[in-house]
Design a protein around this motif. Structure first.
Motif, short mmCIF file in Angstrom:
data_model
loop_
_atom_site.label_atom_id
_atom_site.label_comp_id
_atom_site.label_asym_id
_atom_site.label_seq_id
_atom_site.Cartn_x
_atom_site.Cartn_y
_atom_site.Cartn_z
N GLN A 196 0.83 -1.21 0.00
CA GLN A 196 0.00 0.00 0.00
C GLN A 196 0.86 1.26 0.00
O GLN A 196 0.51 2.25 -0.63
N LYS A 227 -3.79 1.84 10.54
CA LYS A 227 -4.49 2.17 11.78
C LYS A 227 -5.37 1.03 12.29
O LYS A 227 -6.06 1.19 13.28
N THR A 228 -5.38 -0.10 11.58
CA THR A 228 -6.21 -1.23 11.99
C THR A 228 -5.34 -2.36 12.52
O THR A 228 -4.18 -2.50 12.16
N GLU A 275 -6.05 6.76 1.34
CA GLU A 275 -7.11 6.27 2.24
C GLU A 275 -6.90 4.80 2.57
O GLU A 275 -6.98 4.40 3.74
N THR A 276 -6.61 3.99 1.57
CA THR A 276 -6.38 2.56 1.80
C THR A 276 -5.18 2.35 2.72
O THR A 276 -5.24 1.57 3.68
N TYR A 277 -4.10 3.07 2.45
CA TYR A 277 -2.88 2.95 3.26
C TYR A 277 -3.13 3.40 4.69
O TYR A 277 -2.80 2.68 5.64
N ASN A 278 -3.71 4.60 4.87
CA ASN A 278 -3.94 5.13 6.22
C ASN A 278 -4.86 4.22 7.02
O ASN A 278 -4.65 4.00 8.21
N THR A 279 -5.89 3.68 6.37
CA THR A 279 -6.79 2.76 7.05
C THR A 279 -6.05 1.50 7.48
O THR A 279 -6.22 1.01 8.60
N SER A 280 -5.19 1.02 6.59
CA SER A 280 -4.45 -0.21 6.88
C SER A 280 -3.52 -0.05 8.07
O SER A 280 -3.46 -0.92 8.93
N GLU A 322 1.15 8.09 8.88
CA GLU A 322 0.01 8.54 8.09
C GLU A 322 0.48 9.48 6.96
O GLU A 322 1.35 10.31 7.16
#
Length: 194
Positions: A30, A161-162, A154-159, A176
């Motif tokens: 990502q 943070k999960t 968005e995909t990277y930041n979500t990844s 981020e």
């Protein structure tokens, strides 16, 4: 009996290691997608920057044009080309600085195009029409590249943070990334006067 406990512990260790490798690899993929998208954004801005001298020269050659407007476009282009960001440093602040420099160029281009309305002979010039079509296409490509970049971010930041990736992101220093945002005043309808 003792071997069953050892097998369970080893199984858990292997399971966690497998999740860790998968999570880390996902973050790396990502991150690379964000860098690729950023390269595409820069490529489209470079395309626009390369077209501007042709537009300015066409306008100069076809009309006795406002020198201050042309100077503003040239200066904004110079500033936009001098503001660069390394794909490894896409912090929200750095993306905003880059976007501000590009916004100044967009504003100067808008003033140039509004001023052109005063020169009907120039608007009829085939070279000018061709360049305007190229610039319009370039602006559309820039917008598409920014949308793709924001999707990758968005995909990277979500990844990162999960769970479980949040642990690996922290360990390996993944932070981020910043988004492209609307410029100040973009929510107001532009006025077009003919």
């Amino acid at each position: 009996m003792k071997n069953i406990g050892l097998y369970i512990v080893l199984g858990l260790i292997l399971l966690l290691a497998g999740c860790g490798c998968g999570g880390y690899n996902s973050i790396v993929q990502q991150d690379q997608a964000v860098k690729k998208s950023w390269g595409n954004v820069q490529n489209q801005y470079q395309r626009r920057t390369d077209l501007i001298p042709n537009l300015v020269n066409t306008v100069k050659g076809a009309a006795n044009f406002e020198q201050t407007t042309l100077t503003q476009v040239i200066e904004a282009r110079a500033k936009a080309t001098s503001t660069t960001i390394n794909a490894n440093d896409l912090t929200p602040e750095n993306v905003q600085k880059f976007q501000q420099a590009q916004g100044q160029l967009s504003g100067a281009m808008s003033r140039l195009l509004v001023s052109v309305e005063n020169y009907p002979d120039l608007k009829a010039n085939a070279n000018f029409q061709s360049l305007m079509a190229e610039l319009s296409g370039t602006e559309n490509r820039i917008n598409a590249a920014r949308v793709d970049f924001n999707a990758a971010v968005e995909t990277y930041n979500t990844s990162i943070k999960t769970v479980p990736n949040v642990f690996f992101a922290g360990i390996f220093g993944y932070k981020e990334k910043g988004f492209f945002a609307a410029e100040v005043g973009a929510d107001k309808t532009p006025k077009v006067n003919f």
